[in-house]
Design an enzyme around this catalytic site. Structure first.
Site: not given
Length: 803
Positions: A671, A744, A778
């Site tokens: 991330s 995601d 994610h």
């Protein structure tokens, strides 16, 4: 070699063609696979005042088949339209009970075949346990009788769990408020089979509407119809014997909150119009209180759609917010109203005002207190005692006050006034206890409240218990952990008079287990759980927290792992892996504080580099990467410079120990850590390669802020452009492995970010590899994808770093 060209993309750089590799799933080497394929220990639901504890068992990973289900993505939700529950749920596969003071586990009998259990909740008297079971066609409600350890089904597969837990206990321990699918529910619309009746049109009316980049928003009228369909429920009162009676007719119920005395129910419904740019939490809503028989008492709140919000993290909507039942009163609502109209830019003496409103709400609400900063929370205690907190993001200030809920004329007394990022000065979290309504309220004994602290200091971590005298506001330390070579977490005070406390103790090699500690009897320990270490193969690796300084004097730290048997005298030069995630701070003192403990259990998981210590690498895990902006300077004003300085300091520190070949250093992150990795490879020559997972690389695609950045792109275009690796793709010459989940769901890190960045790198001749993991969001959960990810990383590191 002839390659099949499967995709052509046109960039400003020109026409680019790249080949996709048809690769089947691979598994990592044995040393990594042995660690990755561990057996998950059960989760423990344990209130020390209960006679029993509940052990719930989950699989270590989901499977790709678990992810390969029907899914609707609407207004920020991801749900399975067949079963009517979130498609992201990780199910419990078995339940066992155990007496707290015994070691024998009791299998819960009568469980459904192939259990898919979620939403577990004890009854107020701890004699029953509710859970939902997801079948192939829907969600059922089940109940466990704790004394007999037997489960029985209460309802058919007709619960509506699309918005979370679909039931609430009444405090009579026999009645449950349950959301069910309407009996006349229409079929969902399938837009794939319908011809469009016209275009999709959005209009900007000239007013400002600055929002972060959200995933899974509504897009058209079909989405609106399906969203209304999936969140609409009928509400029933279900007895523990299975009988059900209709409580309220079908509506778009988003929350159901029962008053502490059980005589009132506040139902909140989502209203129209819906939005195409913000998730359902910002849709219009209406809150109505009913008595326990379903008769309407009062509409207590109506919230409009708030697409347009003032700028800044402390912006809030106008009108009533934070409306909830006061836990220490039979039926009193509390709520907050912004005195600055929700706009942080407005200069006022008080930001928020807290009100109390007694049922049956036939008189006006009364003001309790005004807060100079933005309201954070209230911990209710009794008639004369409550704890209030307010905060302000830009200064990172948080204040804690003692207030008298029965006398609004008494000025709040400041207990703590501190920097929320200053973990060394953290006084701890207040302890709770259950009251006569089975609600958790502030624990008060002999005019003392109690604080449980994590105990981070410059010399290490020493968790503690303090008592706070509510008359003098002075604290007294009752207990400080002095364990060596172990880490202790203080979870709960069971008996204030005898000093019995529930703690969790772990070490580098000892799996976290629960214990009773008596802090008044020479701190004697009684072990409660006996979970074993599933990672025996790394128990002898070297692990320590190292501390070092950045060139500007900021203190940094990281957890350093060396391979088993590494000779610290001969000091073979090994490759180094650094895993990190940048964090923003407003002062150097807080940025230099460490929350790492070398005695924390070593738990390898797909999100770290720890696996590679078994393959001859040195690993610096959770390395400090502070980004500091003091005073009027924002952290991102010097992002790249500080990022490179953080990395250089980490490498210098490990190199000074003599363990590494500094020409063979890799960096990785997930991330915002992936964003960090791409920038480090672009703007420094410190690394041989990098691994970036599920990141965002073009900040112009998140133009209204990201992470803690509150300024928009048009205010500081140089900041956005400078920080975007995509804008500097022509400078990238270092091998980079890019990984992203195909689905995601995180704001700002859409899969498109990785795809477009890879296209730029490919077109400009940079050495890069892109891996898109099917069905993943994610965070990654499917076993097939996780094992393949570990293989990809292993192959990449062997090619570009080790060899």
């Amino acid at each position: 070699m002839k390659l099949k060209v499967t995709l052509f993309l046109f960039l400003n750089l020109g026409l680019v063609a790249f080949a996709q590799e048809n690769l089947t799933y691979q598994k990592p080497s044995k040393s990594i696979l042995d660690l990755a394929d561990y057996q998950r220990a059960p989760s423990v639901s344990m209130d020390t005042k209960k006679e029993f504890m509940l052990l719930s068992y989950r699989n270590t990973y989901k499977t790709l088949d678990d992810l390969n289900q029907e899914e609707l993505r609407l207004a920020g939700l991801r749900i399975n339209p067949v079963t009517n529950i979130s498609s992201t749920v990780t199910y419990v596969r078995n339940l066992k009970l155990r007496k707290v003071n015994d070691t024998k586990e009791i299998q819960v009998s009568g469980l459904p075949t192939a259990p898919q259990i979620s939403n577990i909740a004890w009854s107020p008297n701890d004699k029953k346990i509710l859970f939902t079971q997801t079948t192939k066609t829907g969600v059922e409600l089940w109940i466990v009788d704790v004394a007999s350890a037997k489960a029985t089904k209460l309802t058919d597969a007709n619960l509506n769990a699309n918005l979370g837990t679909p039931f609430s206990w009444f405090n009579d321990n026999e009645t449950i408020l349950v959301k069910m699918l309407p009996k006349n529910r229409p079929a969902l619309l399938d837009s794939k089979k319908d011809l469009p009746t016209g275009p999709i049109v959005s209009t900007a009316d000239g007013s400002k509407s600055q929002n972060r980049t959200y995933a899974d928003m509504l897009k058209n009228k079909n989405d609106e119809a399906n969203f209304e369909n999936i969140i609409t429920s009928e509400i029933y009162k279900v007895n523990i014997n299975g009988t059900a009676t209709l409580f309220k007719n079908a509506d778009m119920y988003s929350s159901e909150r029962i008053s502490p005395d059980g005589n009132y129910v506040m139902l909140t419904t989502i209203q129209k119009p819906f939005s195409y740019i913000v998730p359902l939490g910002r849709f219009p809503s209406k809150a109505v209180v009913y008595d326990k028989n379903g008769t309407e008492v009062k509409t207590v709140n109506e919230v409009p759609l708030y697409e347009i919000m003032p700028k800044g993290f402390m912006a809030v909507p106008k009108g009533k917010r934070e409306m909830s039942w006061r836990g220490d009163k039979p039926a009193t609502l509390s709520y907050v109203v912004a005195l600055d109209e929700g706009d942080p830019a407005n200069k006022v003496d008080f930001r928020d005002e807290v009100f109390l409103w007694n049922a049956p709400f036939n008189t006006e609400a009364t003001s309790l207190v005004k807060t100079p900063q933005r309201f954070n929370e209230i911990i209710w205690g009794n008639d004369n005692t409550a704890i209030l907190m307010d905060e302000w993001y830009d200064t990172r200030n948080i204040k804690t006050y003692l207030i008298n809920p029965s006398d609004a004329t008494q000025k709040p007394k400041v207990i703590f006034d501190r920097n929320s990022q200053d973990i060394y000065a953290d006084p701890g979290a207040f302890e709770f206890k259950k009251n006569q309504y089975n609600k958790y309220v502030l624990a008060i004994e002999n005019d003392n409240a109690f604080l449980l602290g994590e105990g981070f200091t410059k010399d290490g971590q020493f968790p503690f218990i303090s008592e706070l005298n509510l008359k003098t506001l002075k604290t007294n330390r009752l207990y400080t952990s002095t364990l060596k070579d172990k880490k202790e977490d203080i979870l709960e005070i069971e008996d204030f008079k005898t000093g019995k406390v529930l703690v969790q103790i772990q070490s580098k090699n000892d799996y976290p287990n629960y214990y009773f500690r008596n802090i008044k009897k020479q701190n004697n320990l009684t072990q409660v759980t006996f979970f074993k270490n599933p990672f025996e193969s790394i128990k002898n690796v070297s692990k320590e927290v190292i501390k070092y300084k950045r060139k500007d004097g900021v203190e940094l730290s990281g957890t350093l792992y060396l391979p088993e048997g590494y000779d610290k005298v001969k000091k073979e030069k090994l490759p180094l892996l650094i895993w990190a995630y940048p964090a923003e701070y407003k002062d150097k003192n807080s940025a230099g504080q460490s929350s790492q403990n070398p005695n924390e259990f070593t738990f390898p998981y797909y999100g770290s580099f720890i696996y590679w210590v078994t393959k001859g690498y040195v690993v610096l895990d959770d390395a400090s990467f502070p980004i500091i902006g003091e005073g009027t300077t924002e952290p991102n004003d010097n992002f790249i410079t500080q990022l490179v300085d953080d990395a250089e300091a980490a490498i210098d520190a490990v190199d000074a120990l003599g363990y590494i070949n500094r020409k063979k250093v890799a960096v990785g992150g997930h991330s915002y850590g992936a964003f960090m990795t791409a920038n480090l490879l672009t703007h420094s020559n410190l690394f041989a390669c990098g691994i970036a997972r599920s990141g965002a690389y073009n900040r112009t695609l998140t133009p209204f802020g990201f992470q803690t950045e509150q300024r928009n792109y048009w205010e500081v275009p140089d900041i956005y452009n400078t920080m975007s690796p995509f804008m500097h793709a022509d400078k990238m010459k270092t091998p980079l492995l890019l990984v992203h989940g195909e689905a995601d769901n995180n704001p700002g890190t859409f899969t498109l970010q990785t795809e477009r960045y890879f296209q730029a790198l490919k077109g400009l001749g940079a050495p890069a590899r892109m891996v898109i993991l099917p069905k993943e969001s994610h965070g990654y959960v499917a076993r097939e994808n996780i094992l393949h990810l570990l293989w990809e990383q292993d192959q990449f590191l062997e090619k570009y770093l080790k060899n």
